[in-house]
Design a protein around this motif. Structure first.
Motif, short mmCIF file in Angstrom:
data_model
loop_
_atom_site.label_atom_id
_atom_site.label_comp_id
_atom_site.label_asym_id
_atom_site.label_seq_id
_atom_site.Cartn_x
_atom_site.Cartn_y
_atom_site.Cartn_z
N VAL A 132 6.39 -25.45 -4.52
CA VAL A 132 5.33 -25.82 -4.00
C VAL A 132 4.22 -25.34 -4.89
N GLU A 145 2.82 -31.21 -0.64
CA GLU A 145 2.69 -31.33 0.88
C GLU A 145 4.08 -31.77 1.61
N ARG A 146 4.65 -32.71 0.98
CA ARG A 146 5.96 -32.87 1.28
C ARG A 146 6.95 -31.98 1.56
N CYS A 148 6.28 -28.57 1.24
CA CYS A 148 5.70 -27.53 2.14
C CYS A 148 6.06 -27.85 3.85
N LYS A 149 5.64 -29.00 4.20
CA LYS A 149 5.82 -29.48 5.53
C LYS A 149 7.64 -29.32 5.86
N LEU A 152 8.41 -25.88 6.26
CA LEU A 152 7.70 -25.22 7.68
C LEU A 152 8.27 -25.99 8.72
N GLY A 161 3.93 -19.87 3.65
CA GLY A 161 3.84 -21.31 3.73
C GLY A 161 2.84 -22.09 4.45
N MET A 162 2.27 -21.24 5.58
CA MET A 162 1.16 -22.03 6.09
C MET A 162 -0.34 -21.94 5.11
N LEU A 165 -0.02 -24.52 2.66
CA LEU A 165 -0.35 -25.85 3.26
C LEU A 165 -1.82 -25.89 3.31
N ILE A 168 -3.37 -26.85 0.28
CA ILE A 168 -3.06 -28.35 0.02
C ILE A 168 -4.19 -29.07 0.54
N ARG A 177 -8.48 -28.88 8.68
CA ARG A 177 -6.99 -28.51 9.10
C ARG A 177 -6.71 -27.18 8.25
N LEU A 181 -5.08 -23.95 10.02
CA LEU A 181 -3.99 -23.11 9.47
C LEU A 181 -4.28 -21.73 9.03
#
Length: 652
Positions: A132, A145-146, A148-149, A152, A161-162, A165, A168, A177, A181
């Motif tokens: 990431v 983003e894909r 990382c989500k 998570l 990880g958060m 994100l 991003i 957002r 987070l």
């Protein structure tokens, strides 16, 4: 082939591929690796130089250059290459390992320890998050983003990880957002220094200064040994809430400890400029570019004083910095705007316009502005916020008369109106407050593809009690920016979009619409490099269309909220200062005070680009500056349209 020990085959294959695909940077990168394995180190560096001329943020190419410099025993050049590699891609663990060794060999224990700490941190991360980070370094936000989500989903409270994100989200301009987070991160791990620092940074970018200050003070309390990094954030937060003395004290301490850091004198310079000490600010900006001679922010900050005159040597130096392939995009943009200012001072208007245009061209892809989305927002306000809505919601808001909103477009004269009003003994000047914009975002909710925004439609459905609560919350939340005066100014220009919302929640507020000749206002925005926001200003067509939409919406507010908005033309203020001051004060229900005519003598912190200009008596010289650039402003005239231009002349 490389893994099999066949670098000659790789060299032949990549050379053949590049004959048909000369722009294939990955092929050229593979060629450079093969050349290093073949001990063709100078040739490999030449290949990498060609890559970096096209992709200045390619971290892996800098890392590869570092390996070649080490092979050539050029350790200083190797260190620079690895530093650039980690600046471009912080996930490059091998670059950090090399830096730890190089710093250690040069007896730089502090930086060696920091590099070793980063190695340990990266070693602790799952491979998915390293990927990431690599995607982020290459601005592959969708891929980052894909992945990382996906990570998570199975590791829902993984703070790193958060944090990624959230980064991003920041790059996608989804600050709400990111705030959520990071607020969650520090709730899960209250002592996580990096998460709280990232949280403070996001709050500062959102201009939630009171909240940022609270979090920065907690950082200071929880991490007393990490003084420099935490002190820098604390200083920025203090400046945000107007505690300039504490902010200045912190920046001066940081400058003593880090005399070769160019960022601290810039930050302190902004504080001194806001306080009206232009000479001190100029000295600090010049110190910054002496420390780092390609520091674009130093040159733009000098230009942004609106009074500094660049020397011929400084102009020549800026030209060199702009032309240098190693200059980063951020520095290049700032230098181009500064050069535009320098040539405008020299009355070389065509050259100045070219510089402003080049700066805008490089900046435009970095900001978000969607004319179609703007159209939807304007039309939604007009359709929903009609006379019937206001009649049905009469008397539902909070009746405090405290706020005076000054709205309009940037560079329209709003800072002058704010300075005049804040010179009154009953009025506090504050800043461009984000509270109304934040409320509108909350009401709008998440954007959904193919659906009209929930706000302003929700205004017709809310229970009446909400409007009073929203108004009361606004007044309470903004008290931190006020002194003791009964009235205060909110100078957020973008509040023109939400005059209807203001009328519902604060029916006794006053709204002043700052206007200036459309060509002067729009061109003033075009040649201004803004710190945040105003993405519409980086193109003549874009800013002209934005002005049209703004004027249309303000006409609508005049129709459905008669008498709620006072329009004040900048040209009228210049021509008849006392008459317009009396008109302003009458509208706000304030008695006349001579201090409002001597607004330039009022001592207060002013953070907008017009800070230095409004500390001088009224002057006419800037009214028609745009006409010197008229031969190149055809796209702006076309975007505005003859009806906008003629209507302004008729109104005058």
């Amino acid at each position: 082939m490389l893994a099999a020990g066949r670098p000659e085959a790789v060299e032949r294959a990549m050379a053949e591929l590049l004959r048909t695909e000369p722009a294939n940077m990955e092929a050229r990168y593979a060629l450079a690796i093969a050349q290093r394995h073949l001990r063709k180190w100078p040739l490999a560096l030449d290949t990498l130089g060609r890559i970096l001329a096209q992709r200045s943020n390619f971290g892996r190419a800098y890392q590869e250059a570092g390996y070649n410099h080490i092979a050539l025993r050029r350790f200083r050049e190797a260190q620079t290459a690895f530093e650039r590699a980690t600046a471009a891609d912080s996930s490059l663990i091998n670059s950090w390992k090399c830096l730890a060794k190089l710093y250690g060999d040069s007896c730089d224990a502090t930086r060696a320890a920091a590099a070793s700490e980063q190695v340990a941190f990266l070693d602790s991360l799952p491979s998915e998050l390293l990927a990431v980070m690599s995607y982020l370094s290459e601005h592959r936000l969708a891929d980052a983003e894909r992945l990382c989500k996906r990570f998570l989903q199975d590791n829902k409270t993984h703070v790193e990880g958060m944090r990624l994100l959230a980064e991003i989200a920041v790059r996608n301009q989804a600050f709400d957002r990111a705030e959520f987070l990071l607020e969650s991160c520090v709730a899960f791990e209250p002592m996580h220094r990096a998460a709280r620092m990232q949280y403070v940074n996001v709050l500062l970018r959102m201009q939630k200064f009171v909240k940022a200050h609270e979090q920065a003070r907690r950082l200071w309390r929880d991490h007393p040994d990490d003084t420099d990094a935490v002190r820098a954030l604390y200083a920025a937060a203090c400046a945000g809430v107007g505690d300039n003395a504490e902010a200045a004290r912190s920046y001066r301490l940081l400058m003593e400890r880090h005399p070769n850091n160019p960022f601290y004198p810039i930050s302190l310079g902004h504080i001194r400029k806001a306080a009206g000490d232009i000479d001190d600010a100029v000295a600090l900006y010049r110190r910054a570019h002496r420390v780092k001679n390609d520091h674009g922010d130093a040159f733009w900050s000098l230009a942004n004083t609106k009074s500094y005159v660049f020397t011929d040597d400084e102009v020549a130096h800026m030209q060199t910095v702009e032309a240098d392939a190693n200059t980063g995009d951020a520095d290049r943009i700032q230098v181009r705007f500064a050069l535009g200012n320098a040539y405008e001072q020299r009355r070389q208007y065509e050259t100045a316009f070219r510089c402003y245009s080049r700066g805008n061209e490089l900046k435009r892809p970095q900001v978000f502005h969607d004319p179609q989305q703007l159209q939807v927002r304007i039309d939604s306000q007009i359709q929903v916020c009609d006379a019937a809505l206001f009649a049905s919601r009469a008397g539902v808001g909070f009746d405090a008369p405290d706020p005076i909103f000054v709205v309009g477009l940037p560079r329209a004269g709003s800072t002058l109106l704010e300075q005049i009003l804040s010179s009154h003994s009953l009025v506090d000047g504050t800043m461009e407050l984000h509270n109304i914009l934040d409320l509108a975002k909350r009401l709008r909710g998440p954007d959904r593809t193919g659906e009209l925004p929930r706000y302003p439609r929700i205004l017709a459905d809310l229970e009446p009690g909400y409007f009073r609560r929203f108004g009361e919350q606004y007044v309470n939340d903004t008290r931190a920016y006020r002194d003791q005066a009964p009235f205060f100014i909110d100078k957020m220009p973008n509040n023109f979009l939400h005059v209807g919302l203001i009328g519902l929640i604060l029916p006794n507020a006053k709204v002043i619409d700052a206007r200036r000749h459309p060509m002067a206002c729009c061109f003033g925005g075009f040649k201004q490099l803004f710190g945040e926001g105003q993405g519409f200003s980086y193109g003549l067509t874009e800013i002209g269309n934005y002005y049209r939409q703004y004027a249309k919406l303000m006409d609508h507010w005049d129709e459905v909220l008669p008498g709620f908005v006072l329009r004040v033309r900048h040209e009228d203020v210049v021509d008849d200062l006392e008459g317009q001051v009396r008109r302003l004060l009458d509208f706000c229900g304030l008695p006349f005070e001579p201090a409002c005519l001597d607004y330039h003598r009022t001592e207060r912190s002013i953070r907008t680009p017009s800070a230095e200009q409004v500390r001088r008596p009224i002057y006419r010289s800037s009214l028609d500056q745009w006409r010197r650039f008229e031969p190149w402003l055809g796209p702006l005239k076309e975007a505005l349209g003859p009806e906008i231009l003629s209507a302004y002349e008729v109104d005058g």
